[in-house]
Design a protein around this motif. Structure first.
Motif, PDB file in Angstrom:
ATOM      1  N   VAL A  30       0.859  -1.184   0.000  1.00 18.77           N
ATOM      2  CA  VAL A  30       0.000   0.000   0.000  1.00 18.77           C
ATOM      3  C   VAL A  30       0.897   1.237   0.000  1.00 18.77           C
ATOM      4  O   VAL A  30       2.078   1.157   0.332  1.00 18.77           O
ATOM      5  N   ASP A  31       0.314   2.372  -0.366  1.00 19.52           N
ATOM      6  CA  ASP A  31       1.061   3.618  -0.247  1.00 19.52           C
ATOM      7  C   ASP A  31       1.226   4.007   1.226  1.00 19.52           C
ATOM      8  O   ASP A  31       2.307   4.395   1.659  1.00 19.52           O
ATOM      9  N   VAL A  32       0.109   3.905   1.970  1.00 20.14           N
ATOM     10  CA  VAL A  32       0.116   4.397   3.352  1.00 20.14           C
ATOM     11  C   VAL A  32      -0.595   3.400   4.261  1.00 20.14           C
ATOM     12  O   VAL A  32      -1.681   2.906   3.931  1.00 20.14           O
ATOM     13  N   ALA A  33       0.020   3.127   5.409  1.00 18.93           N
ATOM     14  CA  ALA A  33      -0.634   2.346   6.456  1.00 18.93           C
ATOM     15  C   ALA A  33      -0.976   3.280   7.608  1.00 18.93           C
ATOM     16  O   ALA A  33      -0.150   4.101   8.021  1.00 18.93           O
ATOM     17  N   VAL A  34      -2.195   3.171   8.111  1.00 20.19           N
ATOM     18  CA  VAL A  34      -2.638   3.941   9.271  1.00 20.19           C
ATOM     19  C   VAL A  34      -2.846   2.958  10.412  1.00 20.19           C
ATOM     20  O   VAL A  34      -3.567   1.965  10.260  1.00 20.19           O
TER      21      VAL A  34
ATOM     22  N   HIS B 256      -4.421   3.041   0.724  1.00 18.44           N
ATOM     23  CA  HIS B 256      -4.064   2.939   2.136  1.00 18.44           C
ATOM     24  C   HIS B 256      -4.844   1.827   2.825  1.00 18.44           C
ATOM     25  O   HIS B 256      -5.832   1.309   2.288  1.00 18.44           O
ATOM     26  N   VAL B 257      -4.376   1.478   4.005  1.00 17.38           N
ATOM     27  CA  VAL B 257      -5.067   0.536   4.864  1.00 17.38           C
ATOM     28  C   VAL B 257      -5.133   1.134   6.261  1.00 17.38           C
ATOM     29  O   VAL B 257      -4.213   1.847   6.685  1.00 17.38           O
TER      30      VAL B 257
ATOM     31  N   VAL C 272     -12.049  -0.061   7.822  1.00 16.86           N
ATOM     32  CA  VAL C 272     -11.077  -0.351   8.883  1.00 16.86           C
ATOM     33  C   VAL C 272     -10.980  -1.856   9.078  1.00 16.86           C
ATOM     34  O   VAL C 272     -11.997  -2.553   9.175  1.00 16.86           O
ATOM     35  N   GLN C 273      -9.776  -2.353   9.140  1.00 15.28           N
ATOM     36  CA  GLN C 273      -9.566  -3.774   9.393  1.00 15.28           C
ATOM     37  C   GLN C 273      -9.341  -3.972  10.888  1.00 15.28           C
ATOM     38  O   GLN C 273      -8.406  -3.426  11.470  1.00 15.28           O
TER      39      GLN C 273
ATOM     40  N   ILE D  60       1.293  -9.114   6.885  1.00 16.81           N
ATOM     41  CA  ILE D  60       2.273  -8.052   6.723  1.00 16.81           C
ATOM     42  C   ILE D  60       1.801  -7.083   5.650  1.00 16.81           C
ATOM     43  O   ILE D  60       1.318  -7.489   4.589  1.00 16.81           O
ATOM     44  N   TRP D  61       1.940  -5.784   5.948  1.00 17.06           N
ATOM     45  CA  TRP D  61       1.693  -4.753   4.950  1.00 17.06           C
ATOM     46  C   TRP D  61       3.009  -4.044   4.672  1.00 17.06           C
ATOM     47  O   TRP D  61       3.791  -3.764   5.593  1.00 17.06           O
ATOM     48  N   SER D  62       3.245  -3.745   3.409  1.00 17.55           N
ATOM     49  CA  SER D  62       4.420  -2.995   2.992  1.00 17.55           C
ATOM     50  C   SER D  62       3.959  -1.617   2.550  1.00 17.55           C
ATOM     51  O   SER D  62       3.131  -1.499   1.649  1.00 17.55           O
ATOM     52  N   ALA D  63       4.485  -0.576   3.226  1.00 15.21           N
ATOM     53  CA  ALA D  63       3.974   0.771   2.994  1.00 15.21           C
ATOM     54  C   ALA D  63       5.114   1.746   2.716  1.00 15.21           C
ATOM     55  O   ALA D  63       6.218   1.598   3.238  1.00 15.21           O
ATOM     56  N   ARG D  64       4.816   2.756   1.914  1.00 16.06           N
ATOM     57  CA  ARG D  64       5.793   3.810   1.645  1.00 16.06           C
ATOM     58  C   ARG D  64       5.768   4.877   2.740  1.00 16.06           C
ATOM     59  O   ARG D  64       6.746   5.602   2.928  1.00 16.06           O
ATOM     60  N   ALA D  65       4.654   4.984   3.436  1.00 17.55           N
ATOM     61  CA  ALA D  65       4.539   5.944   4.532  1.00 17.55           C
ATOM     62  C   ALA D  65       3.600   5.368   5.573  1.00 17.55           C
ATOM     63  O   ALA D  65       2.775   4.486   5.273  1.00 17.55           O
ATOM     64  N   LEU D  66       3.738   5.877   6.787  1.00 22.99           N
ATOM     65  CA  LEU D  66       2.921   5.352   7.879  1.00 22.99           C
ATOM     66  C   LEU D  66       2.402   6.499   8.727  1.00 22.99           C
ATOM     67  O   LEU D  66       3.146   7.429   9.072  1.00 22.99           O
ATOM     68  N   ILE D  67       1.124   6.436   9.058  1.00 23.31           N
ATOM     69  CA  ILE D  67       0.526   7.369  10.016  1.00 23.31           C
ATOM     70  C   ILE D  67       0.241   6.586  11.296  1.00 23.31           C
ATOM     71  O   ILE D  67      -0.568   5.657  11.297  1.00 23.31           O
ATOM     72  N   ASN D  68       0.934   6.947  12.346  1.00 26.43           N
ATOM     73  CA  ASN D  68       0.717   6.285  13.631  1.00 26.43           C
ATOM     74  C   ASN D  68      -0.290   7.097  14.442  1.00 26.43           C
ATOM     75  O   ASN D  68      -0.064   8.267  14.752  1.00 26.43           O
ATOM     76  N   ALA D  69      -1.423   6.480  14.744  1.00 28.19           N
ATOM     77  CA  ALA D  69      -2.511   7.161  15.441  1.00 28.19           C
ATOM     78  C   ALA D  69      -2.997   6.303  16.598  1.00 28.19           C
ATOM     79  O   ALA D  69      -4.194   6.098  16.785  1.00 28.19           O
TER      80      ALA D  69
END
Length: 360
Positions: free
Chosen positions: A10-14, A35-36, A99-100, A124-133
């Motif tokens: 994915v581009d972005v994992a949240v 994103h996911v 939302v998973q 496993i998800w492979s992401a280019r960026a991550l938003i940690n919330a």
């Protein structure tokens, strides 16, 4: 059933689907970024779903609507866990935020080729960026005092607070100087045999309005700590405790007469440095929470001061990592704004990567 063999790009994992995570997902969806959203809670509602039943919506301090959808006509007498849980569920449905859950994130590591490897209970998800919330609810802070393990009564934290009914007839020590401690004391005192309030520092009560200027000043103080790589302080440490009618009544009745921190805990209660003691059946630790970021440890983001240095929402040590709902964006309105800011930064990051790619 969880698919432990899953490996998805994915581009972005949240990580997290509370206020900060849903705000970020909303902006990611509008931006058209792949994103996911991963959430370890069993249902919508973020940390609100775990709040005690006596915390009704009318007593919630500073709840702000998510972007694009107001929270209207909420019954102030209903538990906040129900009101906000239903609101978050409706929000996810309206904007198609798939939302998973429940998905536990165990670690985020370098994944190679500039990507991040997000290891979870569902693969496993492979992401280019991550938003940690991920907020703070999963990391309640328990202070340590000499003799604490010898106490014969019950010890619990705000994270496990069941409401006042379980303290009927008990002698209760409430430790902590925040809003939750005050709320606990005011309702427990109505049914308990005796209450004692203990704080490390004298509480500061704020009388009068808390407007936009005061809010900006408080955020600036928290932001300054985060920029220095120090752990964020609690909101109350920079804003003070709101002085409302219930608090005034508690001060007048003596319920909110505060004692300084005790020296040690005994099997029967607590002892102070001057030799005075209080017997207790329960010690309730309303001592706050810490940022739930242990899963980011493999990336070595922490500074010597113990915190993660952040500029805006971006971790200084790794521009791919954005912390939303951390430090200055920990309020509900702050999380909304930070979600949009993080997505704007990520769009610029991804654009730079595509421009630098040989295939671009």
């Amino acid at each position: 059933m969880n698919d432990l063999t899953r490996n998805v790009d994915v581009d972005v994992a949240v990580i997290g689907a509370g206020q900060a995570g849903l705000s970020s997902a909303y902006h990611l969806t509008r931006a058209g970024l792949d994103h996911v959203v991963l959430d370890h809670s069993p249902r919508p509602g973020g940390a609100w779903q775990f709040r005690w039943p006596s915390l009704t919506y009318g007593r919630v301090h500073g709840m702000h609507a998510l972007p694009g959808m107001e929270l209207t006509d909420a019954d102030p007498l209903r538990p906040s866990s129900q009101v906000i849980g239903e609101y978050f569920a409706a929000y996810e449905d309206r904007f198609g935020l798939r939302v998973q859950r429940p998905v536990d994130v165990s670690a985020v590591r370098e994944g190679g080729d500039g990507r991040l490897r997000v290891e979870t209970s569902a693969g496993i998800w492979s992401a280019r960026a991550l938003i940690n919330a991920t907020g703070t609810w999963d990391r309640p802070f328990w202070p340590r005092y000499p003799g604490q393990e010898t106490f014969r009564g019950r010890q619990l934290h705000t994270a496990n607070y069941p409401g006042p009914q379980e303290f009927a007839g008990a002698r209760v020590i409430v430790v902590g100087g925040g809003t939750s401690a005050v709320q606990h004391l005011l309702e427990i005192a109505e049914v308990a045999a005796e209450t004692t309030w203990v704080t490390r520092r004298p509480p500061v009560f704020r009388d009068g309005s808390f407007g936009e200027a005061e809010g900006r000043a408080a955020v600036a103080l928290v932001d300054e700590r985060v920029r220095r790589g120090l752990p964020p302080q609690s909101v109350v440490s920079v804003t003070g405790l709101p002085l409302n009618d219930a608090v005034r009544a508690g001060l007048a009745s003596g319920v909110l007469d505060r004692r300084p921190a005790f020296e040690r805990i005994t099997p029967a209660g607590a002892v102070w440095a001057d030799g005075s003691r209080v017997d207790a059946d329960v010690i309730l630790w309303a001592t706050g929470f810490r940022a739930a970021v242990d899963h980011l440890a493999p990336l070595r983001l922490r500074e010597p001061g113990g915190g993660i240095r952040v500029e805006g929402t971006r971790a200084v040590r790794d521009e791919r990592i954005h912390l939303v709902g951390y430090g200055p964006s920990a309020s509900t309105i702050g999380a909304n704004r930070a979600g949009g800011a993080a997505v704007r930064e990520i769009r610029r990051q991804l654009a730079r990567e595509r421009a630098a790619s040989p295939a671009a």
